[in-house]
Design a protein around this motif. Structure first.
Motif, mmCIF file in Angstrom:
data_model
loop_
_atom_site.group_PDB
_atom_site.id
_atom_site.type_symbol
_atom_site.label_atom_id
_atom_site.label_comp_id
_atom_site.label_asym_id
_atom_site.label_seq_id
_atom_site.Cartn_x
_atom_site.Cartn_y
_atom_site.Cartn_z
ATOM 1 N N LYS A 19 -10.051 0.052 -5.744
ATOM 2 C CA LYS A 19 -8.973 -0.919 -5.522
ATOM 3 C C LYS A 19 -7.707 -0.261 -4.987
ATOM 4 O O LYS A 19 -6.742 -0.950 -4.659
ATOM 5 C CB LYS A 19 -8.653 -1.641 -6.835
ATOM 6 C CG LYS A 19 -9.767 -2.544 -7.310
ATOM 7 C CD LYS A 19 -9.357 -3.290 -8.558
ATOM 8 C CE LYS A 19 -10.518 -4.104 -9.102
ATOM 9 N NZ LYS A 19 -10.241 -4.580 -10.459
ATOM 10 N N VAL A 20 -7.681 1.077 -4.966
ATOM 11 C CA VAL A 20 -6.501 1.767 -4.452
ATOM 12 C C VAL A 20 -6.510 1.664 -2.923
ATOM 13 O O VAL A 20 -7.542 1.928 -2.301
ATOM 14 C CB VAL A 20 -6.526 3.255 -4.891
ATOM 15 C CG1 VAL A 20 -5.397 4.033 -4.246
ATOM 16 C CG2 VAL A 20 -6.456 3.356 -6.405
ATOM 17 N N PRO A 21 -5.399 1.266 -2.310
ATOM 18 C CA PRO A 21 -5.389 1.155 -0.847
ATOM 19 C C PRO A 21 -5.704 2.507 -0.211
ATOM 20 O O PRO A 21 -5.204 3.536 -0.659
ATOM 21 C CB PRO A 21 -3.946 0.751 -0.507
ATOM 22 C CG PRO A 21 -3.259 0.500 -1.779
ATOM 23 C CD PRO A 21 -4.088 1.000 -2.905
ATOM 24 N N GLY A 22 -6.545 2.481 0.796
ATOM 25 C CA GLY A 22 -6.954 3.729 1.446
ATOM 26 C C GLY A 22 -8.319 4.184 0.970
ATOM 27 O O GLY A 22 -8.973 4.983 1.623
ATOM 28 N N LEU A 23 -8.744 3.685 -0.197
ATOM 29 C CA LEU A 23 -10.078 4.023 -0.704
ATOM 30 C C LEU A 23 -10.936 2.759 -0.718
ATOM 31 O O LEU A 23 -10.475 1.708 -1.137
ATOM 32 C CB LEU A 23 -9.985 4.584 -2.127
ATOM 33 C CG LEU A 23 -9.227 5.888 -2.331
ATOM 34 C CD1 LEU A 23 -9.194 6.245 -3.805
ATOM 35 C CD2 LEU A 23 -9.862 7.018 -1.548
ATOM 36 N N LEU B 23 -7.276 10.238 0.652
ATOM 37 C CA LEU B 23 -5.843 9.941 0.700
ATOM 38 C C LEU B 23 -5.103 11.160 1.229
ATOM 39 O O LEU B 23 -5.379 12.278 0.810
ATOM 40 C CB LEU B 23 -5.301 9.597 -0.692
ATOM 41 C CG LEU B 23 -5.860 8.359 -1.386
ATOM 42 C CD1 LEU B 23 -5.271 8.228 -2.774
ATOM 43 C CD2 LEU B 23 -5.581 7.110 -0.576
ATOM 44 N N ARG B 30 1.653 5.082 -0.025
ATOM 45 C CA ARG B 30 1.304 3.662 -0.010
ATOM 46 C C ARG B 30 0.524 3.302 -1.286
ATOM 47 O O ARG B 30 0.749 2.263 -1.899
ATOM 48 C CB ARG B 30 0.469 3.343 1.233
ATOM 49 C CG ARG B 30 0.639 1.925 1.704
ATOM 50 C CD ARG B 30 -0.013 1.691 3.052
ATOM 51 N NE ARG B 30 -1.430 1.971 3.028
ATOM 52 C CZ ARG B 30 -2.057 2.772 3.866
ATOM 53 N NH1 ARG B 30 -1.386 3.383 4.829
ATOM 54 N NH2 ARG B 30 -3.349 2.971 3.784
#
Lengths: 201, 201
Positions: A19-23, B23, B30
Motif C-alpha cells: 500500500k506504500v506509494p511506489g511499491l 524506493l 512521497r
C-alpha cells in the motif's frame, strides 16, 4: 500466493508494504525479503522510526506543515523571512520548493484546492488561517505557488479576492518554459505564456 | 534538503524508507507523506507489522526458507509431497515458483550460488543441509531450480556431483522460449536450447 509459504506476520507485512506509494504487490514482496535480510540494519530501525513518527507527527496549527513540533520547524525558524508567505497546496510542494532552495520564506499549506465537484469548498481548506496570519500584520508578500491547474488557479483567484482589502502584495509563480525543457514537447498554453512574458537579454 | 523543514523523526523515516528496494530518495519522501496522511490506516499498522516480523522472523533450520516458525510452513505442510525437493538459490525464487503453483513439493534454499571470485564456497551455502535431507531417505527427486547463469549452473553441477552416490533422481528446469516471448528478442543460447529440446505436437 496460492498456498501459504510463510507465516501470517510476513504476509501481513507484504500486504501493508504493497500500500506504500511506489511499491506494488510484487515489489512489496521484494522489499519484505530485503527487510528480512537486513533485519538489524533496516527492519528494526524502520519499525522504530515509523512508531516514533506515528506518535509524534502533527500538523502545524499555524501553517499546516507536518512536523513533530507545533508550531513547526519552518514557522519557528527566525533565520527565515517570516514576512513572505509562500502558499502551497500540499506539504509535498513545500518540500519541493525547499529542495530548490531559492527562497528563505515562510509557508502556508492549504491542504488541497477548491473543487466544487468534489465538494471541497473554502472551509475545507486552510484559507481562514492564512487570512488570520495576514490580518495580524507583519506580512508583506503572499506568493501563490499553487499548481497551474484549473483548480489551482481558481483557488489562487479566491485567495486573491479574500486578501484584496489587506495591505499585502500578492504574487504568483512565473509561467514559462521549464529549465531543460524542449519547445517541441510543450503545450501551446505554456509557449504562449513564455512568449508574452519574454525578457530582454 | 538544504534546510530543515520538518522534524528529525520524519527525516530519519525518509532516510530509512529510501533504503527499501523499489524506493529512492524522492519516492521515499512521497511514501513518508502518504504514511503521515494515512497515520491510522497504514503508518501505525506497518510499524507494528515490522516490529512483529522483526521479533518473530527466523530461517528454517531444515530448508532455509524464512518464516515465523521453525520448521517453516512449507516443511510442515503434509499436503505437500515432501519426497520432491526443489532446490533454489534464494527465498524470492521459492516465492516465485509458488506463485506459479505448478508443483506441490518441498523446497531447499541454498542462500546463493558458488562464486569463487567473491569467496563463496560450498560451506557458505546451505548444501550440507540438502545432503543430510537426502541421506536421511524418503527423497525421490531433487529439482535443481537455480538460475540459468554461469554461477547457478556451476552450483548445480557441484550439487549433482555431491549427490551422485545417493539413490535420488536429479532433474533441472527446462530451457526454452519463455511463454509470451518473441523469438526476435531471444539470445542464441536460448534459441539453440529450444530447438534441441523441441517436442512433438
Amino acid at each position: 500466493m496460492a498456498k501459504r509459504v510463510t507465516g501470517p506476520e510476513i504476509e501481513k507485512l507484504i500486504q501493508l508494504l504493497a500500500k506504500v506509494p511506489g511499491l506494488g504487490p510484487r515489489s512489496a514482496r521484494r522489499a519484505a525479503l530485503h527487510l528480512i535480510k537486513k533485519r538489524e540494519q533496516l527492519m528494526g530501525p524502520l519499525s522504530v522510526a515509523l512508531g516514533e513518527a506515528y506518535d509524534k507527527v502533527k500538523v502545524c496549527s499555524r501553517c499546516g506543515n507536518v512536523d513533530t513540533s507545533d508550531p513547526c520547524t519552518v514557522c519557528t525558524d527566525d533565520r527565515r523571512d517570516q514576512s513572505v508567505i509562500i502558499v502551497v497546496e500540499d506539504v509535498s510542494d513545500l518540500w519541493a520548493l525547499e529542495r530548490a532552495g531559492a527562497m528563505n520564506a515562510a509557508y502556508h499549506v492549504l491542504g488541497g484546492t477548491l473543487s466544487p465537484l468534489d465538494g471541497v469548498g473554502p472551509d475545507d481548506l486552510n484559507i481562514k488561517g492564512l487570512i488570520t496570519r495576514v490580518s495580524e500584520g507583519g506580512v508583506r508578500e503572499i506568493i501563490l505557488a499553487v499548481n497551474a491547474t484549473v483548480e489551482g488557479q481558481a483557488t489562487a483567484h479566491y485567495i486573491t479576492d479574500r486578501l484584496s482589502d489587506l495591505p499585502v502584495k500578492i504574487t504568483r509563480l512565473a509561467h514559462g518554459v521549464p529549465v531543460g525543457g524542449e519547445l517541441d514537447y510543450l503545450d501551446e498554453g505554456t509557449l504562449t505564456a513564455a512568449l508574452r512574458a519574454r525578457t530582454a537579454i
